[in-house]
Scaffold this motif. Sequence first.
Motif, PDB file in Angstrom:
ATOM      1  N   VAL A  33       0.865  -1.183   0.000  1.00 24.52           N
ATOM      2  CA  VAL A  33       0.000   0.000   0.000  1.00 24.52           C
ATOM      3  C   VAL A  33       0.897   1.226   0.000  1.00 24.52           C
ATOM      4  N   GLY A  34       0.876   1.973  -1.100  1.00 22.58           N
ATOM      5  CA  GLY A  34       1.739   3.131  -1.219  1.00 22.58           C
ATOM      6  C   GLY A  34       0.976   4.430  -1.094  1.00 22.58           C
ATOM      7  N   ALA A  35       1.694   5.486  -0.724  1.00 22.64           N
ATOM      8  CA  ALA A  35       1.071   6.808  -0.717  1.00 22.64           C
ATOM      9  C   ALA A  35       0.657   7.199  -2.127  1.00 22.64           C
ATOM     10  N   THR A  36       1.445   6.755  -3.105  1.00 23.00           N
ATOM     11  CA  THR A  36       1.115   6.942  -4.515  1.00 23.00           C
ATOM     12  C   THR A  36       1.358   5.626  -5.234  1.00 23.00           C
ATOM     13  N   HIS A  37       0.683   5.452  -6.365  1.00 27.05           N
ATOM     14  CA  HIS A  37       0.877   4.240  -7.151  1.00 27.05           C
ATOM     15  C   HIS A  37       2.304   4.167  -7.672  1.00 27.05           C
ATOM     16  N   ASP A  38       2.858   5.307  -8.103  1.00 27.15           N
ATOM     17  CA  ASP A  38       4.215   5.321  -8.654  1.00 27.15           C
ATOM     18  C   ASP A  38       5.258   5.009  -7.592  1.00 27.15           C
ATOM     19  N   GLY A  54       9.111 -11.474  -8.910  1.00 24.91           N
ATOM     20  CA  GLY A  54       8.265 -12.115  -7.922  1.00 24.91           C
ATOM     21  C   GLY A  54       6.839 -12.167  -8.434  1.00 24.91           C
ATOM     22  N   PHE A  55       6.021 -13.011  -7.853  1.00 23.54           N
ATOM     23  CA  PHE A  55       4.640 -13.175  -8.310  1.00 23.54           C
ATOM     24  C   PHE A  55       3.683 -12.938  -7.144  1.00 23.54           C
ATOM     25  N   GLY A  56       2.563 -12.316  -7.448  1.00 19.39           N
ATOM     26  CA  GLY A  56       1.551 -12.117  -6.419  1.00 19.39           C
ATOM     27  C   GLY A  56       1.765 -10.886  -5.571  1.00 19.39           C
ATOM     28  N   TRP A  57       2.488  -9.891  -6.092  1.00 21.08           N
ATOM     29  CA  TRP A  57       2.665  -8.645  -5.363  1.00 21.08           C
ATOM     30  C   TRP A  57       1.575  -7.675  -5.786  1.00 21.08           C
ATOM     31  N   HIS A  58       0.705  -7.319  -4.860  1.00 18.57           N
ATOM     32  CA  HIS A  58      -0.428  -6.442  -5.145  1.00 18.57           C
ATOM     33  C   HIS A  58      -0.078  -5.027  -4.683  1.00 18.57           C
ATOM     34  N   ARG A  59      -0.016  -4.072  -5.607  1.00 16.34           N
ATOM     35  CA  ARG A  59       0.304  -2.687  -5.232  1.00 16.34           C
ATOM     36  C   ARG A  59      -0.897  -1.794  -5.514  1.00 16.34           C
ATOM     37  N   MET A  60      -1.183  -0.918  -4.588  1.00 12.74           N
ATOM     38  CA  MET A  60      -2.316  -0.003  -4.740  1.00 12.74           C
ATOM     39  C   MET A  60      -2.232   1.094  -3.696  1.00 12.74           C
ATOM     40  N   THR A  61      -2.985   2.147  -3.926  1.00 19.02           N
ATOM     41  CA  THR A  61      -3.115   3.197  -2.923  1.00 19.02           C
ATOM     42  C   THR A  61      -4.188   2.789  -1.916  1.00 19.02           C
ATOM     43  N   LEU A  62      -4.303   3.544  -0.839  1.00 18.44           N
ATOM     44  CA  LEU A  62      -5.297   3.215   0.180  1.00 18.44           C
ATOM     45  C   LEU A  62      -6.712   3.361  -0.387  1.00 18.44           C
ATOM     46  N   THR A 180       2.042  -7.398   4.641  1.00 18.52           N
ATOM     47  CA  THR A 180       1.661  -6.071   4.158  1.00 18.52           C
ATOM     48  C   THR A 180       2.782  -5.066   4.380  1.00 18.52           C
ATOM     49  N   LEU A 181       3.054  -4.307   3.326  1.00 21.80           N
ATOM     50  CA  LEU A 181       4.009  -3.207   3.390  1.00 21.80           C
ATOM     51  C   LEU A 181       3.254  -1.911   3.149  1.00 21.80           C
ATOM     52  N   VAL A 182       3.359  -0.976   4.093  1.00 17.44           N
ATOM     53  CA  VAL A 182       2.703   0.331   3.976  1.00 17.44           C
ATOM     54  C   VAL A 182       3.800   1.368   3.804  1.00 17.44           C
ATOM     55  N   LEU A 183       3.800   2.014   2.652  1.00 22.21           N
ATOM     56  CA  LEU A 183       4.918   2.864   2.264  1.00 22.21           C
ATOM     57  C   LEU A 183       4.554   4.344   2.353  1.00 22.21           C
ATOM     58  N   ASP A 184       4.933   4.977   3.454  1.00 19.10           N
ATOM     59  CA  ASP A 184       4.783   6.427   3.647  1.00 19.10           C
ATOM     60  C   ASP A 184       3.345   6.913   3.453  1.00 19.10           C
ATOM     61  N   ARG A 558       5.823  11.191  -2.221  1.00 13.71           N
ATOM     62  CA  ARG A 558       5.889  10.366  -1.008  1.00 13.71           C
ATOM     63  C   ARG A 558       6.278   8.935  -1.410  1.00 13.71           C
ATOM     64  N   GLY A 559       7.195   8.345  -0.665  1.00 13.21           N
ATOM     65  CA  GLY A 559       7.625   6.986  -0.965  1.00 13.21           C
ATOM     66  C   GLY A 559       8.625   6.899  -2.098  1.00 13.21           C
TER      67      GLY A 559
END
Length: 591
Positions: A33-38, A54-62, A180-184, A558-559
């Motif tokens: 979960v990033g502050a921004t998608h980028d 890697g496989f199965g890494w889901h990235r998205m904003t809140l 879960t990784l929460v990035l900034d 951010r991030g």
Amino acid sequence: MRRVVTSARAELRLREAAVWLAARSPDEQVLIVGATHDGAAELIRQVARERGSGFGWHRMTLGRLAAELAKLELASRALAPIGMLPVEALCARVIHSMRAAGTLGRLDAVADQPGLPRALARTLTELRMGGIDSAKLSPEIGAALAGLAIELERARLADRAQVFELAAAITRHALLGLPTLVLDVRLRARAEQALLEKVLGAAPDALITVAVGDELTSSRLGGAVEVLAVEERDALSRVQKHLFDRGKLTFAPLDRSIEIFSAPGENRECVELARRVLAEAEAGVPFDRMAIVLRTPNHYRAHLEEAFSRAGVEVYFEHGTVRPDPSGRAFLALLACAAEGLSARRFAEYVSIGEVPDAIAGEPPPAVPSAERWVAPDEELSALTLEDQPVARPRFGGDPDAPVAGGTLRAPWRWERLLVEAAVIGGLERWERRLAGLAARLELADLESPSESRTRMREDLAHLRRFAMPLLDELSTLPAHATWGDWIDRLSALATRALRSPDRVLSTLSSLVPMADVGPVALRDIQLVLAPRLAELIVHPAARRYGAVLIAPIEAIRGMAFDVVFVPGLAERMFPQKVIEDPLLLDSVRG
């Protein structure tokens, strides 16, 4: 295990996040979960380059995570998620209802101002995200908050606050229970806090990075915070470490890690930025490792675009560039024409913008079928986003003075002269009578003394009548009041007839489709809602940012971390900016 890590240096936080992510198994599903998608994508690329795919890494904003978690619950309750534009439209309706009921209070003095629905939408969204009870607010704001809730329930709509609320109540989902990784991520509201607590509570392992100075997010997360210390090896590291310190500061000399320069005005400042970017590139710093961070993007976008274009340096505007939108302004001119009784001045304004469509025997083309008018809205809570594609403009050939060239109807300046000559004021009957009268006068004068210029005026007038009268007839039949669904159907049909490139208008109207059953709504309310969105166009960057200098607002980086960062606009009396409290919700009430 949950770890909360903070540091004054983004590079250290990102390094810790990269180590955590690289330690996961290549086939292990992970939620990022990033502050921004980028920002999230940048970290994934870095880890993939160093460790492999890697496989199965889901990235998205809140916000996207909330939409993903809540989508089935929304469907089961027959609720449609909406963005800010429909909320602004609902607030315009709330203001109208409160004015009729005499409950606007102090807002009655500004009820006619076009900015009130947008300002009220921001304030009420903030209150709903914070879970504030309307009884704790001033009478007019409390009534507006209650009125918005009633309108949302009546129309079966879910705003951002309700989407977050439903997402936080979900107990089973494929994205819950993952490392879960929460990035900034910045937690600005209780609804965001509740959702993140839900996700982190289900995660077997979690790492949260928080920027130093973001005390609100740290307090909302709770627990112990691990501080990654910044070594004071130069002026930049000292500034990073002590930027948010309170109390007495120790001054130290500057070095090459921080450079301060001034220029007479934003334009010259941007030229100097381009020179310094080229100097850093000659020193070996790649363009995509440099960023220009804007405090006031609206003041600098145009100047930066011009300066870097002249310098031959590729730039990537994170939020795109803002330009006048010809199709949107032409459409607003048509709506103003209808609202002002078929005003000739407004119709001349529409013609002068040059957005008239391809001609069919000189007449406007027929409306596109209803099923083909939908263009994906650009909203975070929507499943699809609008991809801006370059529009192929027709090339004109043949006689440049001809009203129709290569099958395309031109927007000749002579039409405006004809409207003046005919003394058109407004009203459909007057349009017909005055244009017919001008045609008769020109014909009579041509019989008495033939003239090539008069013959051309008669041809221009014939083309004007053939094109304008069908559109004016359609504008004259627009209802005084109708539901949003009726308005969207009528206006989308009008856009496909009257605009050469209607996609921008159709996308904006598509974002209002969930409000189809809300009404009745007057044309003036339609203008208030659409005007801020259609007057200007945000041109999103088409290519990836790599190989280009990133230009972005502060929140958009951010991030992310860079080797060289430029921050323009830190001039005396401009920085720091004066903090202005929300006039609808004063700081004394917030406290």
